[in-house]
Design a protein around this motif. Structure first.
Motif, mmCIF file in Angstrom:
data_model
loop_
_atom_site.group_PDB
_atom_site.id
_atom_site.type_symbol
_atom_site.label_atom_id
_atom_site.label_comp_id
_atom_site.label_asym_id
_atom_site.label_seq_id
_atom_site.Cartn_x
_atom_site.Cartn_y
_atom_site.Cartn_z
ATOM 1 N N VAL A 1 42.105 33.353 41.497
ATOM 2 C CA VAL A 1 41.200 32.461 40.756
ATOM 3 C C VAL A 1 39.849 33.141 40.533
ATOM 4 C CG1 VAL A 1 39.917 30.297 40.877
ATOM 5 C CG2 VAL A 1 42.336 30.355 41.503
ATOM 6 N N LYS A 2 39.344 33.791 41.602
ATOM 7 C CA LYS A 2 38.057 34.507 41.459
ATOM 8 C C LYS A 2 38.166 35.617 40.422
ATOM 9 C CE LYS A 2 36.402 33.607 46.171
ATOM 10 N NZ LYS A 2 35.994 34.232 47.458
ATOM 11 N N SER B 1 36.846 36.117 33.003
ATOM 12 C CA SER B 1 36.325 35.253 31.944
ATOM 13 C C SER B 1 34.836 35.517 31.723
ATOM 14 C CB SER B 1 36.553 33.783 32.316
ATOM 15 O OG SER B 1 35.978 32.932 31.347
ATOM 16 N N SER B 2 34.095 35.667 32.848
ATOM 17 C CA SER B 2 32.656 35.955 32.725
ATOM 18 C C SER B 2 32.446 37.301 32.042
ATOM 19 C CB SER B 2 32.011 35.938 34.109
ATOM 20 O OG SER B 2 30.649 36.305 34.036
ATOM 21 N N ALA C 1 48.485 33.655 53.733
ATOM 22 C CA ALA C 1 48.329 34.845 52.890
ATOM 23 C C ALA C 1 48.456 34.485 51.417
ATOM 24 C CB ALA C 1 49.385 35.893 53.281
ATOM 25 N N LEU C 2 49.421 33.596 51.111
ATOM 26 C CA LEU C 2 49.580 33.178 49.711
ATOM 27 C C LEU C 2 48.351 32.407 49.224
ATOM 28 C CD1 LEU C 2 53.322 32.032 49.644
ATOM 29 C CD2 LEU C 2 52.312 34.017 48.508
ATOM 30 N N THR C 3 47.790 31.534 50.103
ATOM 31 C CA THR C 3 46.587 30.776 49.724
ATOM 32 C C THR C 3 45.418 31.719 49.433
ATOM 33 O OG1 THR C 3 47.321 28.932 51.092
ATOM 34 C CG2 THR C 3 44.994 28.989 50.456
ATOM 35 N N LYS C 4 45.243 32.691 50.318
ATOM 36 C CA LYS C 4 44.157 33.672 50.119
ATOM 37 C C LYS C 4 44.355 34.456 48.836
ATOM 38 C CE LYS C 4 41.740 37.447 52.439
ATOM 39 N NZ LYS C 4 41.683 38.301 53.647
ATOM 40 N N LEU C 5 45.618 34.862 48.589
ATOM 41 C CA LEU C 5 45.910 35.606 47.370
ATOM 42 C C LEU C 5 45.631 34.745 46.133
ATOM 43 C CD1 LEU C 5 47.036 38.160 46.071
ATOM 44 C CD2 LEU C 5 49.321 37.182 46.253
ATOM 45 N N SER C 6 45.945 33.436 46.223
ATOM 46 C CA SER C 6 45.694 32.529 45.090
ATOM 47 C C SER C 6 44.197 32.390 44.827
ATOM 48 C CB SER C 6 46.319 31.170 45.383
ATOM 49 O OG SER C 6 46.003 30.257 44.359
ATOM 50 N N GLN C 7 43.421 32.262 45.918
ATOM 51 C CA GLN C 7 41.954 32.153 45.748
ATOM 52 C C GLN C 7 41.378 33.417 45.117
ATOM 53 O OE1 GLN C 7 40.637 31.292 49.713
ATOM 54 N NE2 GLN C 7 41.154 29.093 49.588
ATOM 55 N N GLU C 8 41.852 34.568 45.601
ATOM 56 C CA GLU C 8 41.366 35.825 45.016
ATOM 57 C C GLU C 8 41.750 35.914 43.545
ATOM 58 O OE1 GLU C 8 42.984 38.853 47.438
ATOM 59 O OE2 GLU C 8 41.569 38.563 49.109
#
Length: 791
Positions: free
Chosen positions: A83-84, A90-91, A74-81
């Motif tokens: 980053v996105k 930024s875009s 869950a933490l990994t998924k939250l980190s990826q989200e």
């Protein structure tokens, strides 16, 4: 999952065995190694208890591990989200900045409680400050507001904070360089949970361009209104004049007479008998009378028409008024004044009819075209004189070409002979010979360019348009400028995909001349160790564009309009760079003759880009020209070969003798007369005939016909100055085996003779110096990233 269950089963089994062993050992310790039923039962109970205790502990650890693994996922998924989200943010920021830049719209955010303020990059540009928002404060922003508008801005923002309402205001900003920027600003207030103002955000729109256009529109509207008012006044005045004229016919006639007096042409009205009913002041003055009343009632033909044409003009007039002939609306004829002076007038006539439509006279207006006719006659005389001068110039240039080439032939030829044998010469003498050859080549180049320009001007230079491969043309041109490129240490880059381009329609010789001239300029006007880039691409309307870009000196913008003027070198005549100021003019004319275009782009200090456009060929298959083969002696084994030369210039004969003597086994016989040469050939047939012809190249002579009939045919080499190019002068090079240009070049003459005599090639002992044909050009690969075609 199955792997996990199997692993757990194995672990449980090992734990069970370990438990039984531990339980047995424990029971032995407490029951003094008794093996009765009670002790065995207790041993089993104890082992089972320990076993289940360990299973429960293991199961809890397994569940804890599983929960930790799920939490980690869950933490990994939250980190990826996250980053996105950061990338998307930024875009969005970049898009917002781009949109603000395009719309000239800046933004700001003000923390009212802390006083901190942030400015967008576009707002910094509008204000004239550096990007990044450094020193961005409310006070710094107010300092940028025009002093006369500052109070209005402060009051607008104060009311917005007090009333919690948005504000809108137009004001001026003063940039650091003192320029005034007109902006439209608006903002709104954010409040915290307690209802107190916490932030204020706003935008600043650059409206300077809109204001200028509004001013222009206002000026145009004002100008249009003034025009409307002026036109209205004119129409009102015209209507008033017409009303007044209708009320008073006498005033109307007086006005009409005044208008006639102000007309810029002669106006005459005749009745059906040819009497003058009306004539304006200009007409009366032209005929030599004081007032128009002096001519009223007089016979027009007796008064104004010359005696020699009077009866004819009168008869035509009566045919017209009787409507037996249509009115001649436009014609020219002479009139004679009271003093006998004659004027040529251009007339425009029309019928005058009554209310019933009957012809009651003729109204004519005339303009004096006497001076105009004299001017036209002068122009015709000047044109004829110019054409005669052009013909004279053509003849002069042709004669001068021959007169210049004859001594230049001797100067360059004998200099080459001296250069070919330097054993008895000092280094200084060798240097002098090189200078003579270099200067002679430069002079011949100037002569040829001037002659080409002259031929173009009088329309006698024609081009032979063929389907050509651009790569072949570029290869030939770069080969010719290799020596110059090496001298200046210039690198030539040719784009790789040129070989994939379609064929073009052009004259092979003239295209090579154009490319050599443009490449030479790119080298001469470049920096030491500079670069020249050659590329090609498709242009509009089935054209192929060839671009030559250098990294050299560039051309000042103020001199661009003078680039294609003849003999104008744009102040380069004092730079030490060789040139004549004719090459680009000739190049432009040659490109136009080949149905192409030429242009350039240049900036001082940044180099120049020249481009030419030529039509793309309709065919896709390249047919290379067949190389002409010279009729030669078959299996020649002669020790000596007889060369018959028809030449009437003793100096040229001496030069040919010196050139021929460079090779053993060649004997030269000379005669100034073609007829004499034919007799000599019949008595002792030569192996090769050299014939010096004058332009235009004549028809086939008896000597040529006799040589062509021999078995095998005797090669005939022509010495002429037409450069192998046929023009309207009627050059018939097809009557000759080969053509040698003047002034003569030693290696060219010897190679042509050896080819005609089927002797070994190349010539032993090459002749050094600038007269040699340079070897292949050193062409560097074109960079992977294509260079732009303009500066």
């Amino acid at each position: 999952m199955h792997h996990l269950i199997l692993r757990s089963f194995v672990i449980f089994s090992l734990v069970g065995l370990s438990t039984l062993t531990v339980g047995h050992q424990t029971a032995q310790m407490f029951f003094d190694i008794r093996q009765d039923i009670v002790s065995q039962g207790l041993e089993i109970v104890l082992a089972i208890s320990v076993f289940f205790f360990l299973i429960a502990a293991f199961w809890r650890a397994h569940r804890t591990e599983k929960k930790l693994r799920q939490a980690n996922q869950a933490l990994t998924k939250l980190s990826q989200e996250q980053v996105k989200s950061i990338a998307k943010l930024s875009s969005n920021c970049e898009s917002l900045a781009k949109a603000q830049r395009i719309a000239h719209l800046g933004s700001w955010d003000w923390n009212i409680q802390t006083g901190e303020m942030t400015w967008s990059d576009e707002l910094c540009r509008i204000i004239g400050r550096q990007s990044g928002g450094q020193n961005a404060t409310y006070e710094a922003f107010l300092a940028c507001v025009h002093l006369d508008d500052r109070d209005r801005v402060v009051n607008a923002m104060r009311h917005a904070v007090d009333d919690h309402k948005p504000f809108f205001i137009d004001h001026r900003l003063v940039r650091p360089d003192g320029t005034i920027q007109y902006v439209h600003e608006q903002g709104e207030v954010e409040v915290d949970d307690a209802g107190e103002p916490s932030h204020m955000s706003g935008t600043v729109l650059d409206v300077g361009g809109y204001i200028e256009r509004e001013d222009e529109i206002h000026q145009l509207n004002a100008h249009l209104m003034a025009r409307v008012e002026q036109k209205t006044a004119q129409l009102t005045e015209e209507i008033s004049v017409r009303i007044a004229a209708q009320k008073d016919s006498q005033d109307q006639r007086a006005k009409a007479e005044r208008y006639l007096a102000m007309a810029g042409t002669m106006l005459v009205a005749l009745d059906t008998q040819g009497r003058i009913e009306m004539i304006n002041d200009i007409g009366a003055e032209l005929l030599g009378y004081d007032t128009p009343q002096d001519l009223i009632g007089k016979d027009w033909f007796e008064t104004a028409i010359p005696d020699k044409t009077r009866s004819v003009v009168r008869d035509v007039f009566h045919d017209i008024v009787s409507e037996r002939q249509d009115v001649i609306t436009d014609y020219e004829n002479d009139i004679v004044t009271r003093t006998g002076r004659s004027y040529l007038m251009k007339w425009h006539n029309t019928f005058v009819r009554d209310d019933q439509g009957q012809v009651i006279g003729i109204l004519g207006s005339a303009t004096d075209i006497t001076a105009q006719k004299h001017h036209e006659a002068s122009l015709i005389d000047a044109k004829n004189a110019a054409e005669e001068a052009s013909r004279s110039k053509d003849g002069f240039l042709s004669n001068m070409s021959q007169e210049l080439r004859t001594p230049m032939n001797a100067v360059l030829g004998f200099a080459q002979l001296l250069q070919s044998n330097t054993q008895n010469l000092t280094k200084t003498q060798i240097d002098y010979i090189a200078i003579i050859l270099k200067s002679g080549d430069h002079l011949m180049s100037l002569i040829n360019q001037i002659l080409d320009l002259s031929r173009i001007e009088i329309g006698v230079l024609q081009v032979d348009l063929q389907d050509l491969d651009l790569l072949d043309a570029l290869g030939s041109a770069t080969t010719m400028i290799t020596t110059m490129a090496k001298k200046y240490n210039i690198n030539i880059h040719v784009e790789d995909d040129i070989e994939n381009l379609p064929l073009i329609t052009a004259d092979k010789t003239r295209l090579r001349q154009v490319l050599v001239n443009l490449l030479s300029n790119a080298i001469k006007y470049n920096h030491e160790s500079g670069d020249v880039f050659v590329s090609a691409n498709h242009a509009a309307q089935d054209m192929l564009r060839i671009t030559i870009r250098d990294t050299g000196l560039g051309i000042p913008a103020g001199q661009h309009h003078e680039l294609f003027k003849p003999f104008n070198r744009l102040s380069a005549e004092n730079s030490g760079i060789e040139g004549t100021g004719v090459g680009l003019v000739l190049t432009q004319n040659l490109i136009q003759l080949m149905n192409g275009k030429i242009g350039f782009d240049s900036a001082e200090g940044l180099g120049s880009t020249f481009w030419i456009e030529l039509p793309i060929a309709h065919t896709n298959e390249y047919q290379p020209e067949k190389t002409a083969t010279l009729p030669a002696l078959q299996n020649s084994t002669k020790a000596h070969h007889q060369i018959l030369c028809v030449e009437d210039d003793p100096t040229a004969i001496r030069l040919l003798e010196g050139i021929v003597n460079q090779t053993d086994g060649l004997d030269l016989m000379c005669t100034p007369d073609v007829t004499k040469a034919l007799e000599m050939s019949k008595s002792s047939p030569p192996d090769v005939v050299i014939l010096n012809i004058k332009q235009p190249c004549g028809e086939e002579s008896g000597l040529q016909a006799w040589c062509h009939l021999q078995t095998p045919p005797i090669p005939i080499i022509a010495i002429c100055e037409c450069h192998g190019i046929r023009d309207t002068k009627g050059c018939n090079l097809q009557n000759y085996t080969a053509c040698i240009d003047t002034p003569l070049k030693t290696n060219e003459v010897l190679n042509t003779l050896r080819q005609a005599l089927n002797l070994p090639m190349p010539i032993p002992g090459p002749i050094p110096g600038p007269m040699q044909v340079p070897g292949p050009a050193s062409i560097m690969p074109f960079p992977t990233t294509k260079q732009p075609h303009s500066l």
